[in-house]
Design a protein around this motif. Structure first.
Motif, short mmCIF file in Angstrom:
data_model
loop_
_atom_site.label_atom_id
_atom_site.label_comp_id
_atom_site.label_asym_id
_atom_site.label_seq_id
_atom_site.Cartn_x
_atom_site.Cartn_y
_atom_site.Cartn_z
N SER A 1 0.78 -1.20 -0.16
CA SER A 1 -0.02 -0.03 -0.13
C SER A 1 0.80 1.35 0.11
N ASP B 1 -4.14 -2.35 -5.89
CA ASP B 1 -4.70 -3.30 -5.01
C ASP B 1 -3.57 -4.24 -4.60
N ASP C 1 -3.56 -6.07 -2.08
CA ASP C 1 -3.94 -7.39 -1.77
C ASP C 1 -4.06 -8.54 -2.60
N GLN C 2 -3.51 -8.16 -4.21
CA GLN C 2 -3.46 -9.20 -5.22
C GLN C 2 -2.07 -9.83 -5.21
N GLN D 1 -2.77 -5.35 -15.71
CA GLN D 1 -3.59 -5.84 -14.44
C GLN D 1 -2.70 -6.95 -13.77
#
Length: 546
Positions: free
Chosen positions: A506, A513, A515-516, A525
């Protein structure tokens, strides 16, 4: 477990009349070539910065005491940095060790010292990285000297003596360093085409300069000798920041930025031997456009030696980057990752704003076989209006075989597993040993938004290692190609090691994201590990000793 010996008292600071009125975000490289951005420390409660000089005994003692006190704190509560705005970069890097082995930030332009309001050596500031602003905090076990040696702000003293002229200093600097992208209908969000525009945007200019987000593509200038690094010199940085801090005034009646630049030639290298249309792309007004991969037939009747590529961009306000590959005609992979993988494709060149041609050495060519087509990897940014991009590339061929052949060592990992919420995930890959002496030509590292830093190291046949380039502050918005500024020979048997550091936490401002868990894909992505190392080798295979 170590217990924190830091006592933090946070208050609201009334800074309006203080020299520290502006936010305190900054970015600097340290003595080991690691880049430090205050905002990326936002998972730490407090960042403490102390000024010192190796030439000042009192501040050096204070730095050691500071390091000892910091060593007792929990890492989640306190990060400690030393700031050196007094010694030269070489002096700082050549020290055997720093006090407490803390990072020593090299502030050659003295602009970060000025931004943080430092006036003396041995002075301490505490910062809140989450708000990138100042905070009151006391560090138990450390007390800064009451009256340290004054910092010699030599750039500001010289500028005070001679003054800063928008006409003679600032406008030419902006034209030389910035205005090739900041143009009307260009990719940059605004055009540097008049003084009033620059003055209005000057607070933002200051922020991106201090954090080293601009100019793009800056690297560790202590490693290698490279073109297209775009960085400002210390003197240029000091002058530009000082001019902004003084209100960005215009000292004359004329405005050099109002003079329109000379019209750009469609083909600056002359009419190409072959013009190839890039498949046109419909670009929406807003939103995110993922990377696109397209294949185009060449239909060559014979092998040709490519000596240069030029780029004629259809809509410069949206085309972010264009990578060019040679791919076998027979490859009809529907999977874009497979189409441009190292198994199927050879990297040739990359376009980014500000660059219009890629010329190889006079004695060097890329063998474009008759059985090859071209593949393009395209990235677009939306501009607020719908548009269609119709770009072209121009190919220029040698009349006969050159003395040297250009080829690309593509250090690529087709599989990645980057854990979630990890700030420093490191991936490395080694090349096969070079089979003959080679000349290093260029280096182009690629990653997506979690890429943090890149570097390339050579291990020579005698076991000696040399860092060739350190992209310490990688920004995925700029997929640049760094070309050597002087001849760099790599002997047969050399092994190249590429490293990418990923920030999937973060604290990464570009991470949508954290958490990915990330795998490898051309899509933004996911992530990618690709280092394109262009070398040239003698077609006669004659070994030369560097």
């Amino acid at each position: 477990m170590r217990f924190a010996l830091i006592t933090v008292v946070v208050t609201t600071l009334l800074l309006a009349a203080s020299p520290r009125a502006s936010a305190a975000d900054f970015g600097l490289i340290d003595q080991h070539g690691q880049f430090h951005h205050l905002y990326r420390y936002r998972n730490v409660e407090t960042v403490a910065v102390l000024t010192f000089s190796y030439q000042d005994a009192e501040s050096l003692v204070a730095a050691r005491q500071f390091a000892n006190a910091c060593d007792q704190a929990e890492p989640s509560q306190l990060a400690c940095l030393l700031l050196n705005a007094s010694d030269s970069a070489d002096e700082i890097r050549n020290q055997a060790e720093s006090p407490g082995n803390l990072p020593v930030l090299i502030d050659g332009s003295q602009t970060v010292a000025g931004t943080l309001g430092f006036t003396r050596l041995g002075e301490l500031v505490t910062l809140d990285p989450a708000s990138v602003d100042f905070k009151d905090a006391a560090i138990t076990g450390f007390e800064a000297p009451e009256q340290g040696t004054a910092i010699d702000f030599h750039f500001l003293a010289a500028l005070d003596e001679r003054g800063i002229s928008y006409q003679d200093d600032i406008a030419p600097l902006l034209q030389r360093r910035c205005a090739y992208c900041h143009i009307e209908n260009g990719l940059a969000p605004w055009a540097m085409n008049r003084h009033i525009m620059v003055m209005g945007w000057s607070p933002m200019m200051r922020e991106v300069l201090i954090t080293r987000r601009m100019p793009p593509g800056q690297i560790d200038n202590a490693v290698g000798n490279w073109q297209q690094t775009h960085e400002l010199s210390d003197a240029e940085m000091a002058m530009l920041i000082a001019w902004i801090d003084r209100g960005a005034p215009n000292d004359g009646s004329e405005d050099p930025l109002l003079v329109p630049p000379a019209p750009m030639e469609d083909w600056p290298l002359g009419e190409p031997d072959l013009i190839v249309d890039v498949p046109e792309q419909q670009i929406p007004a807003t939103g995110n456009v993922d990377f696109l991969v397209e294949k185009v037939a060449l239909d060559l009747t014979e092998d040709r030696w490519l000596r240069a590529i030029s780029y004629k961009v259809g809509d410069r306000s949206v085309l972010h980057s264009l990578l060019v590959y040679a791919v076998e005609e027979s490859v009809t992979e529907a999977d874009p990752d497979a189409l441009i993988s190292g198994d199927n494709a050879q990297y040739i060149s990359v376009y980014v704003p500000g660059e219009h041609s890629d010329q190889f050495g006079d004695d060097t060519g890329f063998l474009l076989s008759a059985d090859r087509d071209l593949a393009f990897k395209l990235r677009y940014l939306t501009s607020g209006r719908e548009t269609v991009d119709r770009s072209q590339i121009g190919l220029y061929f040698h009349d006969e075989a050159p003395a040297r052949q250009l080829r690309t060592i593509m250090l690529e990992k087709p599989e990645l597993n980057i854990p979630a919420n990890t700030a420093n995930h490191i991936e490395t890959l080694r090349s096969e040993p070079l089979t003959q002496d080679a000349r290093l030509e260029s280096y182009s590292p690629h990653a997506h938004s979690r890429g943090k830093s890149m570097n390339l190291t050579a291990t020579y046949p005698d076991g000696r290692q040399e860092s060739l380039i350190n992209v310490a502050n990688f920004n995925y918005n700029w997929q640049l190609d760094y070309r050597t500024a002087s001849e760099k020979l790599l002997p047969a048997g050399t092994v190249l090691t590429a490293e990418t550091v990923y920030d999937n936490s973060s604290s990464n401002p570009f991470n949508a994201d954290p958490d990915q868990t990330l795998d490898a894909s051309y899509s933004d992505q996911s992530e990618m590990f690709v280092h394109f190392v262009r070398i040239s080798e003698s077609l006669r295979g004659a070994a030369r000793t560097p």
